[in-house]
Design an enzyme around this catalytic site. Structure first.
Site, PDB file in Angstrom:
ATOM      1  N   LYS A 181       0.824  -1.221   0.000  1.00 53.12           N
ATOM      2  CA  LYS A 181       0.000   0.000   0.000  1.00 53.12           C
ATOM      3  C   LYS A 181       0.861   1.276   0.000  1.00 53.12           C
ATOM      4  O   LYS A 181       2.061   1.233   0.296  1.00 53.12           O
ATOM      5  CB  LYS A 181      -0.935  -0.034   1.216  1.00 53.12           C
ATOM      6  CG  LYS A 181      -1.964  -1.170   1.164  1.00 53.12           C
ATOM      7  CD  LYS A 181      -2.938  -1.079   2.339  1.00 53.12           C
ATOM      8  CE  LYS A 181      -3.982  -2.181   2.304  1.00 53.12           C
ATOM      9  NZ  LYS A 181      -4.951  -2.067   3.417  1.00 53.12           N
ATOM     10  N   TYR A 197     -12.619  -2.152  -3.697  1.00 54.27           N
ATOM     11  CA  TYR A 197     -13.073  -2.300  -2.301  1.00 54.27           C
ATOM     12  C   TYR A 197     -14.607  -2.208  -2.171  1.00 54.27           C
ATOM     13  O   TYR A 197     -15.104  -1.875  -1.096  1.00 54.27           O
ATOM     14  CB  TYR A 197     -12.411  -1.251  -1.418  1.00 54.27           C
ATOM     15  CG  TYR A 197     -11.004  -1.596  -0.964  1.00 54.27           C
ATOM     16  CD1 TYR A 197     -10.768  -2.673  -0.102  1.00 54.27           C
ATOM     17  CD2 TYR A 197      -9.912  -0.844  -1.363  1.00 54.27           C
ATOM     18  CE1 TYR A 197      -9.488  -2.990   0.333  1.00 54.27           C
ATOM     19  CE2 TYR A 197      -8.618  -1.154  -0.934  1.00 54.27           C
ATOM     20  CZ  TYR A 197      -8.413  -2.226  -0.081  1.00 54.27           C
ATOM     21  OH  TYR A 197      -7.147  -2.531   0.356  1.00 54.27           O
ATOM     22  N   PHE A 231     -15.553   3.702   7.239  1.00 54.17           N
ATOM     23  CA  PHE A 231     -14.189   4.076   6.867  1.00 54.17           C
ATOM     24  C   PHE A 231     -13.955   4.056   5.351  1.00 54.17           C
ATOM     25  O   PHE A 231     -12.833   4.273   4.896  1.00 54.17           O
ATOM     26  CB  PHE A 231     -13.172   3.159   7.561  1.00 54.17           C
ATOM     27  CG  PHE A 231     -13.364   1.693   7.278  1.00 54.17           C
ATOM     28  CD1 PHE A 231     -12.850   1.121   6.116  1.00 54.17           C
ATOM     29  CD2 PHE A 231     -14.049   0.879   8.162  1.00 54.17           C
ATOM     30  CE1 PHE A 231     -13.017  -0.222   5.836  1.00 54.17           C
ATOM     31  CE2 PHE A 231     -14.226  -0.477   7.891  1.00 54.17           C
ATOM     32  CZ  PHE A 231     -13.706  -1.021   6.726  1.00 54.17           C
ATOM     33  N   ARG A 277      -2.102 -14.391   4.625  1.00 54.14           N
ATOM     34  CA  ARG A 277      -2.837 -13.728   5.721  1.00 54.14           C
ATOM     35  C   ARG A 277      -2.056 -13.875   7.034  1.00 54.14           C
ATOM     36  O   ARG A 277      -2.029 -12.942   7.839  1.00 54.14           O
ATOM     37  CB  ARG A 277      -4.243 -14.325   5.884  1.00 54.14           C
ATOM     38  CG  ARG A 277      -5.210 -14.047   4.754  1.00 54.14           C
ATOM     39  CD  ARG A 277      -5.554 -12.591   4.549  1.00 54.14           C
ATOM     40  NE  ARG A 277      -6.119 -11.939   5.706  1.00 54.14           N
ATOM     41  CZ  ARG A 277      -6.792 -10.773   5.651  1.00 54.14           C
ATOM     42  NH1 ARG A 277      -6.992 -10.149   4.494  1.00 54.14           N
ATOM     43  NH2 ARG A 277      -7.242 -10.216   6.743  1.00 54.14           N
ATOM     44  N   THR A 287      -5.435  -6.926  10.870  1.00 52.75           N
ATOM     45  CA  THR A 287      -5.723  -5.633  10.220  1.00 52.75           C
ATOM     46  C   THR A 287      -5.186  -4.466  11.058  1.00 52.75           C
ATOM     47  O   THR A 287      -4.576  -3.536  10.529  1.00 52.75           O
ATOM     48  CB  THR A 287      -7.257  -5.477  10.036  1.00 52.75           C
ATOM     49  OG1 THR A 287      -7.755  -6.651   9.411  1.00 52.75           O
ATOM     50  CG2 THR A 287      -7.585  -4.265   9.204  1.00 52.75           C
ATOM     51  N   ARG A 337       2.520  -6.435   9.188  1.00 54.90           N
ATOM     52  CA  ARG A 337       1.825  -5.282   9.771  1.00 54.90           C
ATOM     53  C   ARG A 337       2.417  -4.888  11.122  1.00 54.90           C
ATOM     54  O   ARG A 337       2.537  -3.700  11.431  1.00 54.90           O
ATOM     55  CB  ARG A 337       0.327  -5.564   9.848  1.00 54.90           C
ATOM     56  CG  ARG A 337      -0.332  -5.413   8.468  1.00 54.90           C
ATOM     57  CD  ARG A 337      -1.727  -5.951   8.431  1.00 54.90           C
ATOM     58  NE  ARG A 337      -2.475  -5.515   7.259  1.00 54.90           N
ATOM     59  CZ  ARG A 337      -3.658  -6.004   6.917  1.00 54.90           C
ATOM     60  NH1 ARG A 337      -4.228  -6.959   7.640  1.00 54.90           N
ATOM     61  NH2 ARG A 337      -4.284  -5.551   5.840  1.00 54.90           N
ATOM     62  N   ASN A 346      -1.923   0.357   6.802  1.00 55.83           N
ATOM     63  CA  ASN A 346      -1.424  -0.922   7.328  1.00 55.83           C
ATOM     64  C   ASN A 346      -0.602  -1.735   6.310  1.00 55.83           C
ATOM     65  O   ASN A 346      -0.503  -2.947   6.413  1.00 55.83           O
ATOM     66  CB  ASN A 346      -2.569  -1.725   7.951  1.00 55.83           C
ATOM     67  CG  ASN A 346      -3.641  -2.094   6.954  1.00 55.83           C
ATOM     68  OD1 ASN A 346      -3.514  -1.775   5.765  1.00 55.83           O
ATOM     69  ND2 ASN A 346      -4.672  -2.764   7.408  1.00 55.83           N
ATOM     70  N   HIS A 352      -2.252  -5.440   1.615  1.00 54.26           N
ATOM     71  CA  HIS A 352      -3.550  -6.101   1.433  1.00 54.26           C
ATOM     72  C   HIS A 352      -3.282  -7.536   1.012  1.00 54.26           C
ATOM     73  O   HIS A 352      -2.327  -7.792   0.279  1.00 54.26           O
ATOM     74  CB  HIS A 352      -4.350  -5.408   0.316  1.00 54.26           C
ATOM     75  CG  HIS A 352      -5.526  -6.219  -0.157  1.00 54.26           C
ATOM     76  ND1 HIS A 352      -6.757  -6.147   0.445  1.00 54.26           N
ATOM     77  CD2 HIS A 352      -5.626  -7.159  -1.131  1.00 54.26           C
ATOM     78  CE1 HIS A 352      -7.578  -7.012  -0.151  1.00 54.26           C
ATOM     79  NE2 HIS A 352      -6.916  -7.628  -1.116  1.00 54.26           N
ATOM     80  N   GLU A 399      -9.820 -10.812  -7.271  1.00 56.66           N
ATOM     81  CA  GLU A 399      -8.861  -9.716  -7.116  1.00 56.66           C
ATOM     82  C   GLU A 399      -7.708  -9.822  -8.124  1.00 56.66           C
ATOM     83  O   GLU A 399      -7.249  -8.801  -8.655  1.00 56.66           O
ATOM     84  CB  GLU A 399      -8.347  -9.678  -5.679  1.00 56.66           C
ATOM     85  CG  GLU A 399      -9.459  -9.301  -4.697  1.00 56.66           C
ATOM     86  CD  GLU A 399      -9.035  -9.241  -3.248  1.00 56.66           C
ATOM     87  OE1 GLU A 399      -9.814  -8.686  -2.440  1.00 56.66           O
ATOM     88  OE2 GLU A 399      -7.948  -9.755  -2.893  1.00 56.66           O
TER      89      GLU A 399
HETATM   90  P1  DAT Z   1      -7.939  -6.636   5.831  1.00 52.87           P
HETATM   91  O1  DAT Z   1      -7.168  -5.640   5.002  1.00 52.87           O
HETATM   92  O2  DAT Z   1      -7.142  -7.141   6.992  1.00 52.87           O
HETATM   93  O3  DAT Z   1      -8.534  -7.758   4.998  1.00 52.87           O
HETATM   94  P2  DAT Z   1     -10.634  -5.496   5.919  1.00 52.87           P
HETATM   95  O4  DAT Z   1     -10.881  -6.234   4.656  1.00 52.87           O
HETATM   96  O5  DAT Z   1     -11.602  -5.665   7.041  1.00 52.87           O
HETATM   97  O6  DAT Z   1      -9.171  -5.834   6.494  1.00 52.87           O
HETATM   98  O7  DAT Z   1     -10.544  -3.929   5.630  1.00 52.87           O
HETATM   99  C1  DAT Z   1      -9.908  -3.449   4.452  1.00 52.87           C
HETATM  100  C2  DAT Z   1      -9.038  -2.270   4.822  1.00 52.87           C
HETATM  101  O8  DAT Z   1      -9.867  -1.188   5.289  1.00 52.87           O
HETATM  102  C3  DAT Z   1      -8.056  -2.525   5.976  1.00 52.87           C
HETATM  103  O9  DAT Z   1      -6.854  -3.111   5.541  1.00 52.87           O
HETATM  104  C4  DAT Z   1      -7.833  -1.149   6.515  1.00 52.87           C
HETATM  105  C5  DAT Z   1      -9.190  -0.480   6.341  1.00 52.87           C
HETATM  106  N1  DAT Z   1      -9.984  -0.585   7.571  1.00 52.87           N
HETATM  107  C6  DAT Z   1     -10.652  -1.673   8.031  1.00 52.87           C
HETATM  108  N2  DAT Z   1     -11.285  -1.422   9.190  1.00 52.87           N
HETATM  109  C7  DAT Z   1     -11.015  -0.123   9.464  1.00 52.87           C
HETATM  110  C8  DAT Z   1     -11.367   0.759  10.535  1.00 52.87           C
HETATM  111  N3  DAT Z   1     -12.146   0.338  11.546  1.00 52.87           N
HETATM  112  N4  DAT Z   1     -10.894   2.026  10.489  1.00 52.87           N
HETATM  113  C9  DAT Z   1     -10.113   2.460   9.459  1.00 52.87           C
HETATM  114  N5  DAT Z   1      -9.746   1.688   8.421  1.00 52.87           N
HETATM  115  C10 DAT Z   1     -10.188   0.417   8.424  1.00 52.87           C
HETATM  116 MG    MG Z   2      -9.975  -7.713   3.551  1.00 52.58          MG
END
Ligand code: DAT
Ligand code: MG
Length: 140
Positions: A11, A51, A59, A87, A93, A104, A114, A117, A128
């Site tokens: 990222k 996304y 968010f 993962r 996350t 991370r 973070n 992805h 994807e």
């Molecule tokens: P991951 O990337 O671990 O699969 P996710 O799919 O739930 O997590 O969310 C996608 C991205 O969105 C994540 O990498 C960072 C952002 N994100 C998720 N939850 C968040 C939150 N509560 N506040 C801010 N950003 C968030």
């Molecule tokens: Mg995800």
């Protein structure tokens, strides 16, 4: 366990800090091979489409803005059990909750910034990978 492919992104927070090589080395050290890779600066519509599953989350706007804030490295990783393995290598996350030694935990700045992805399931990986790569760009 069969050889599998997963989709990964390094990222903008990580590319800005010149961590592309350091993060890719973690994949390689853990038996994942980079079989496709390119650097993209996402357009807003691409980040929104990629996304889309999160579009109702509070968010979402922040996530899209961040993903368009600088270059991203999109990659296909190949190896045994690649989806789950990636993962595990990535960590949780929220970097504060990520295990010691994960990408991370080592590199991420916050929940949003973070660093990486990774696809969360084989069906997600297929979608994807297809979103960013044509078959001819993937060289195993
Ligand atoms: P991951 O990337 O671990 O699969 P996710 O799919 O739930 O997590 O969310 C996608 C991205 O969105 C994540 O990498 C960072 C952002 N994100 C998720 N939850 C968040 C939150 N509560 N506040 C801010 N950003 C968030
Ligand atoms: Mg995800």
């Amino acid at each position: 366990m069969a050889i599998e492919r997963t989709f990964s992104m390094i990222k903008p927070d990580a590319t800005k800090r010149n961590l592309t090589g350091a993060i890719t080395k973690v994949f390689e050290d853990n038996g994942l091979r980079v079989v496709a890779s390119k650097r993209v600066w996402m357009a807003k519509r691409e980040a929104e489409a990629f996304y889309a599953e999160h579009k109702e989350r509070p968010f979402f706007g922040e996530l899209v803005e961040f993903m368009c804030s600088g270059p991203t490295i999109v990659q296909v990783l190949e190896g045994e059990n690649a989806v789950l393995k990636n993962r595990e290598i990535m960590g949780a996350t929220n970097p504060e909750k990520a295990d010691e030694g994960t990408i991370r935990k080592t590199f991420a700045l916050s929940m949003g910034e973070n660093s990486v992805h990774g696809s969360d399931a084989p069906e997600t990986a297929k979608r994807e990978i297809g979103f960013w790569f044509s078959e001819t760009e993937i060289v195993g």
